[in-house]
Design an enzyme around this catalytic site. Structure first.
Site, PDB file in Angstrom:
ATOM      1  N   GLU A 192       0.773  -1.315  -0.222  1.00  0.00           N
ATOM      2  CA  GLU A 192       0.009  -0.073  -0.011  1.00  0.00           C
ATOM      3  C   GLU A 192       0.784   1.173   0.030  1.00  0.00           C
ATOM      4  O   GLU A 192       0.655   2.165   1.083  1.00  0.00           O
ATOM      5  CB  GLU A 192      -0.938  -0.176   1.088  1.00  0.00           C
ATOM      6  CG  GLU A 192      -1.832  -1.088   1.032  1.00  0.00           C
ATOM      7  CD  GLU A 192      -2.952  -0.874   2.278  1.00  0.00           C
ATOM      8  OE1 GLU A 192      -3.978  -1.677   2.336  1.00  0.00           O
ATOM      9  OE2 GLU A 192      -2.789  -0.112   3.292  1.00  0.00           O
ATOM     10  N   GLU A 407      -5.686  -8.177   0.363  1.00  0.00           N
ATOM     11  CA  GLU A 407      -6.267  -7.906   1.767  1.00  0.00           C
ATOM     12  C   GLU A 407      -7.760  -7.832   1.706  1.00  0.00           C
ATOM     13  O   GLU A 407      -7.999  -7.097   0.532  1.00  0.00           O
ATOM     14  CB  GLU A 407      -5.702  -6.732   2.523  1.00  0.00           C
ATOM     15  CG  GLU A 407      -4.335  -6.789   3.168  1.00  0.00           C
ATOM     16  CD  GLU A 407      -3.634  -5.727   3.779  1.00  0.00           C
ATOM     17  OE1 GLU A 407      -4.691  -4.732   4.191  1.00  0.00           O
ATOM     18  OE2 GLU A 407      -2.585  -5.262   3.951  1.00  0.00           O
TER      19      GLU A 407
END
Length: 499
Positions: A192, A407
């Protein structure tokens, strides 16, 4: 109301594990599809002063009063450093195929650099962890960097604000490839990057906690209109150089794959107006394209070039070629969907900041109605169709890559007044994963090359600025004793994944 009725129907349906197993299960996916669950070093390991580990920026940030909602930190976290062997038994009990975790840079290189010394105890810990994962028939999916820059590099040259980070990151990655690559076949360079750069250098809500004074008086002094882009640029170059190193030095013999894990919401136009439809594109470009366009096309999205102007760094021709194609697969994290409403005019007094550069008002509400059921985390609302849309968008725009959903998950409040026996009944989580797996399956049928699905998260953990106020895990962790308990969702996955 429609989504509420759908959610209630799905909860009733998936509560009957046997019925689900007969109708929808792992065999509804390609034979080589990988199911797993995930973790991250600072959120899990604890033992911050043990085993030769050096401090990271999150050790510093979490100890600043007011930075973490409940005043907590990751000093102990879930004590995975001492309990990983028994904890991994839960992963196999759930019939998972893989375990995703990150390596703490400062546990390998306490001072952040090769010249500062390699920590043999850190190498030994991760060797043991990897071996334990493999011995249980699980595949290790390893992230090299998950937000935890060595504090030594932050002190030395402001870490990702300096081009010096590129060499130091590549040196660190080289140690990881050399020491663990004979067994690790799936590498992620960064997790991320958008969150790391926007939160760490734009809003100041993530370590290292920098922002402009006009954004917040509580940050370390920074520049919210420039620093997120500078940090992101250096991160992309570090990623690309690490991928080049792996391909040139290790990939042929180790026979692994390497990628990067992105994160994005999906976006829906707030109205049928053309301006709001354009706002969807700008939202995706600034959240997803910021780090996807360079690795696929060699440069930032045109909308960013136009709106950010000279504040957005430029790649040289050589750097563009280096970054372009620097992935074997894409990791994609998805949690929620927002409406995108165009901001037609930028207020003349508004100072530059990443958060407002896209000229979009992003909201989960339209006419007072949320886009989906709210999670405990305030920014997350369950909207499973958004995952399918994001996968299809990735296929269309980004040259049809291999994708791992790295995720996906939801949380509930950490409410100490609820008996543990009740807290383990997480039907909402079962419904969440059932819905998202259904839309993942649909995307696969539509031609998206989704290769795996990882839940976030394995067990209740330290959730950055939210501390321990929410619970994302399939495994419940008692914060007083650290005792583990299986939630209902863990049994659901065990049944869903039964062979």
């Amino acid at each position: 109301m429609r989504w509420l009725l759908l959610a209630l129907f799905l909860v009733a349906l998936v509560s009957n594990g046997a019925a689900v197993h007969g109708a929808f299960n792992r065999f509804s996916f390609p034979e080589d599809f990988i199911f797993g669950t995930g973790s991250a070093a600072y959120q899990y390991e604890g033992a911050v002063n043990e085993g030769g580990r050096g401090p990271s920026i999150w050790d510093t940030y979490a100890h600043i009063p007011g930075k973490v909602e409940d005043g907590s930190n990751g000093d102990v976290a879930v004590d995975f450093y001492h309990r990983y062997k028994e904890d991994l038994n839960f992963v196999t009990d759930m019939n998972m195929d893989a375990f995703r975790f990150s390596i703490a840079w400062s546990r390998i290189l306490p001072n952040g650099t090769i010249s500062g010394g390699i920590n043999k105890e850190g190498i030994a810990f991760y060797n043991s962890l990897i071996n334990e994962v493999i011995s249980r028939g699980l595949k290790p999916f390893v992230t090299i960097f998950h937000f935890d820059t060595p504090q030594a590099l932050e002190d030395k040259y402001r870490s990702f604000l300096s081009e010096n980070i590129v060499k130091d990151f590549v040196d660190y990655a080289d140690v990881c490839f050399r020491e663990f690559g004979d067994r690790v076949k799936s590498w992620n360079t960064f997790n991320e990057p958008m969150i790391f750069c926007a939160g760490g250098y734009g809003s100041g809500t993530k370590a290292p906690g920098r922002c402009s004074p006009y954004v917040s008086k509580k940050c370390a002094p920074g520049d919210s209109g420039n620093e997120p882009y500078v940090a992101g640029h250096n991160l992309l170059l570090a990623h690309a150089e690490a991928v080049r190193l792996y391909r040139q030095k290790y990939q042929a013999t180790q026979k692994g794959q390497i990628g990067i894990t992105q994160v994005s919401h999906w976006f829906v136009p707030y109205s049928d107006a053309a301006a709001d439809k354009h706002a969807v594109r700008r939202s995706l470009d600034f959240m997803y394209g910021w780090f996807m366009d360079p690795i696929v096309f060699g440069d930032y999205p045109g909308t960013m070039r136009k709106l950010v102007g000279d504040r957005l760094p430029k790649f040289t021709a050589e750097q563009s070629e280096l970054v372009k194609g620097s992935y074997d697969f894409i990791g994609l994290n998805y949690y929620t969907t927002n409406y995108a409403k165009s901001v037609l005019r930028r207020p003349s007094k508004l100072k530059p900041a990443y958060a407002t550069d896209n000229w979009v008002n992003q909201t989960a509400y339209r006419n007072g109605v949320p886009i989906g059921p709210p999670a405990f985390t305030k920014i997350f609302f369950t909207y499973a169709p958004g995952l399918r849309e994001l996968l299809l968008y990735t296929k269309r725009k980004y040259n049809d890559p291999d994708i791992y959903i790295a995720e996906n998950g939801t949380d509930e409040a950490n409410n100490s007044t609820i008996p543990i026996a009740e807290a383990l009944k997480d039907d909402n989580r079962i419904s969440f994963h059932y819905q998202h797996l259904r839309f993942t399956q649909l995307a696969i049928k539509e031609g998206v090359k989704v290769k795996g699905y990882f839940t976030w998260t394995f067990m209740d953990d330290f959730e950055w600025g939210d501390g321990y106020t929410g619970r994302f895990g399939l495994i419940y962790v008692d914060r007083e004793t650290l005792k583990r308990y299986r939630k209902k969702s863990s049994y659901w996955f065990a049944d869903f994944l039964k062979r």
